[in-house]
Design an enzyme around this catalytic site. Sequence first.
Site, mmCIF file in Angstrom:
data_model
loop_
_atom_site.group_PDB
_atom_site.id
_atom_site.type_symbol
_atom_site.label_atom_id
_atom_site.label_comp_id
_atom_site.label_asym_id
_atom_site.label_seq_id
_atom_site.Cartn_x
_atom_site.Cartn_y
_atom_site.Cartn_z
ATOM 1 N N CYS A 142 1.153 -1.494 -0.171
ATOM 2 C CA CYS A 142 -0.519 0.132 -0.296
ATOM 3 C C CYS A 142 0.883 0.780 -0.341
ATOM 4 O O CYS A 142 0.897 2.329 -0.874
ATOM 5 C CB CYS A 142 -1.002 -0.005 1.497
ATOM 6 N N GLU A 157 3.728 0.987 2.278
ATOM 7 C CA GLU A 157 5.550 0.793 2.937
ATOM 8 C C GLU A 157 6.764 0.749 2.045
ATOM 9 O O GLU A 157 7.119 0.335 1.584
ATOM 10 C CB GLU A 157 5.022 -0.746 2.968
#
Lengths: 787, 286
Positions: A431, A433
């Site tokens: 997402c 990171e």
Amino acid sequence: MNQRIQRLRQRSIEAQERISAERALLVTEFYASGIAQQESIPVQRALAFKYILSHKAIYIDQDELIVGERGPAPKATPTYPEVCIHSERDLEIASTREKVPFAVDVKTKAVYRDRIIPFWQGKTIREKIFAHMTPEWKAAYEAGIFTEFQEQRAPGHTAAGGNIYRKGFDDFRLEIESARQALDYFSDPEALDKQEELQAMTIAADALISYAQRHADKLSEMAAESKDPERRAELEQMAHICQRVPAQAPQTFWEALQYYWFVHVGVITELNPWDSFNPGRLDQHLYPFYRNEIEAGTLTPERARELLQAFWVKFNNHPAPPKTGVTLKESNTYVDFALINLGGVTRGNLDAVNALTYLILDVVEEMRLLQPSSMVQLSKKNPDRYIKRALKIVKTGFGQPSIFNTDAIVQELVRQGKSVEDAREGGASGCVESGAFGREAYFLTGYFNLPKILEITLNNGQDPRTGKMIGVLTDAAEKFETYDQLFEAFCVQLQHFVDIKIRGNNVIERINAKYMPVPFLSLLIEDCIANGKDYNAGGARYNTSYIQGVGLGTITDCLAALKYHVFDHQTLTMPAMLAALAKDFNGVKDLRARLMHDTPKYGNDDDYADEVAQAVFEAYYNAVNGRANMRGGLHRINLLPTTCHVYFGSVTGALPDGRRAGRPVSEGISPVQGADRNGPTAVTKSAAKIDHIRTGGTLLNQKFIPQVLADDTGISKLAHLVRSYFKMDGHHIQFNVVNYKELRRAQQRPEEYRDLIVRVAGYSDYFVDLTRELQEEIIERTAHEQF
Amino acid sequence: MDYVHNLINWSDELSTLKMNAKPLHSETGIIFKIKKYALHDGPGIRTTIFLKGCPMVCWWCHNPEGQQRSPQNMPIEGTNHCREEIIGCQASVEQVLAEIEKDVIFYDDSGGGVTFSGGEPLMQAAFLKTLLVKCRQRDIHTAVDTTGYAPTPIMIDTLQPADLILFDLKIMDANDHQRYTGVTNTLIFENLEHLIAMDKRIRIRFPLIPGITDRDANIHRLAKYICRFDGLREIDLLPYHHNADAKYNRLNIPNRLKELQPPSKALVQTVKERFEHYELRVNIGG
């Protein structure tokens, strides 16, 4: 898009997600045969990998330019019984559930019932994990305090670096050989383990080379049969490519794409870890090939576009493996989170945007597929026309690409101890990171329900949903005389549950290191070969473990409401608040209205609320950051939810911000849905008051109505908004550009809106595939508009 | 909570606040809305401060709650008129400045700033002037969105420190102007010419109201008039919309253009081309 790509794309969209027993059956056959019984675990894993790749069906679509499927056909999705078995009931649910279903045919069910389930029962990682967790861990897990990423999926969260574009697997084999020769049998107690791991890596490398050769053979056959001379020449060329890569380093653009794709299929066949695998900085890796070939006249931009489009389709053919239970709730999607990074800076810290960056953006816009996800890294060094080009795609309303702050990511990674060059070659995967691509094993370990901690605090350690005592005694809420006492108690409960989570994480890391090595993935991530250590055992150059905080907006608004009404202004007593929560605000409509409307809220650039957010952030950071993991690295925090804010909301009762029981909590670092009323500048200012640099990623969702981006001025002003947020060190921002009315219509007539893609949280999904709760949640997010 | 800060949450919060009828002077004024990320009130990302009170009553007014000078009650939407909010509150210069300064980072990046709108901001000239001067001291770009209808000496004195004037020109014919806005336009032209003489940066804003301002004669006269001045080469075309309908209902004041269809895309384009014919640069929506 030419006709061939249109056909490929259409077939990919229309293919039905289904469970394939192929891989599960092969891995069962392999282990049941006992042929490798005498071997070490890493060698067994490598031989199993080889067995699958040597026996699985080879699928090549008549139109394809890039080949290799994980299953026997597009969207035929394997399971990984060595990690987690799907019971007959799981298969039944998976095939009948309304959202994110997988078809399961009768034959497949029979194979699971007769062969796969009986063999793996009692032997899976999932069972090992649960057997080793403490009662406290299980109680917290069941209460919905946190989730556990590794219970159904292997640890992953990594992205490819640039090494595969410079080295073939033959080169990796030479590296393995020199690592083997350097083993110190005289003083290194791990020398034998390393020898086994290195042997496993060699077997895994050979396995992928032969898998490519199987494609080459099949392509040659197809070429011989082809009547169309043009396609025949193409098939011959593809056969030639598959003979060269991955054994040798790629020399052309096409070879580079095919090489990556074989590697991708290798990783997701070995174990399909979380977030599958990821080409990472695709425009950077491919650009040298592109430039050389364009200059030499052996490639045209049109051909490059077509190859990239064919490559895009391959990602879309590969849904995330079927999930069940809490794992399904926390990540309820087909998306497998391969997130292609564009732009940013080079290793030497120069503007990395190139001609290929723009070509890939064209591909993103034209393909408009669920997978792969795409993002643009935006550094202060990148030109405005680049961000504007990206926003023009955002404006088309399918949530891609998301936008990341390169300068923040580099700072985050350097703060964690990475070299600045490795940081610049990194980016964001999954997402949001942050990671040092090709060099880091950064495991996400589970979501953490921050609002639930307050609920436990207000109930003196008890979970009111079940009546179970799962926390610590911090005193009855009525006894707190000051806000500071309340917050202190919250911190005590927070620490208690973080301790439980980290202890569990460390045990699980050891289980995976010992029983579930990934020699193939280890080949790809630097320095696993040199260290003779597995990716899952700390072999990578950098090893980080994350716990992802969820509900920053909700917890902030709850604490701010208590501080404002109960302590600072004393317009409400604690018993009255607790009574209102206990009855889910039934019969106290005015009180609820006051809590919702006459209370400082996060997301409005109001320091009263935002200081609470900062304090929560610090408390969470202090509880997690710097705690050791079992791979020589540390635990860190990030703030993102996937779909877990819906699950966490479902297990959390009424809260002091006026939220009713069971409703979703806020997502990422976004404000509570509808609580932000001062527009996007205020949201970004609030969000930037927490220190993003000390995280490994934060997620901020914004919704705009399309009219705001109607013209160039609107685009340009949004670009400025993004630049300003990034100047304040914001990590990430993403936009949904949709009309409220259109979403309502899509709910009413889903059949007409099959192709409506919206941004969820760190990824985009088909709106009609979202659960009703999530659909409502997205509609409730404040839309920024402008008259 | 900060009182002025609340104002931006203007839908609910004002209902609980009590107004003190303090005299108006240069340190306090009455505002009825603060809009952040305002995109159509001048260059860049802006914060628009809406000052209450207007000498005109234009038929198409889209901020009817800004017409009356003093704070007033308005029922809250969706409550069947049983809950009311108070529109307008007294705010000090410091409070307004604090809100303006919050978004400085966005102004810096985008070349934006603050816009004072209304109502007619010149109705609170002393307050406006203090704000303009203090913004200038802080190097914040200022724009004033004005009808141009104010006593000339006051206007000259007040707008001296403003960086940009968004000047409305609506109807050239004096009688029609009187009919549709409630005042004549002579003073407006005089004031515009004074501002031009002061070398002010000016952008003309023209509300495109079908059947009222879009007549050929009006457009041609307006364009010709603008072209007399070298400094005026840009015009913002503001097409009529129905976004204010709910507010008319809630305030229970007659909405005379309730039935009027907003201009079609084709009409907007035609009018745009007419102005362009005079070599004016036309922005739709400002």
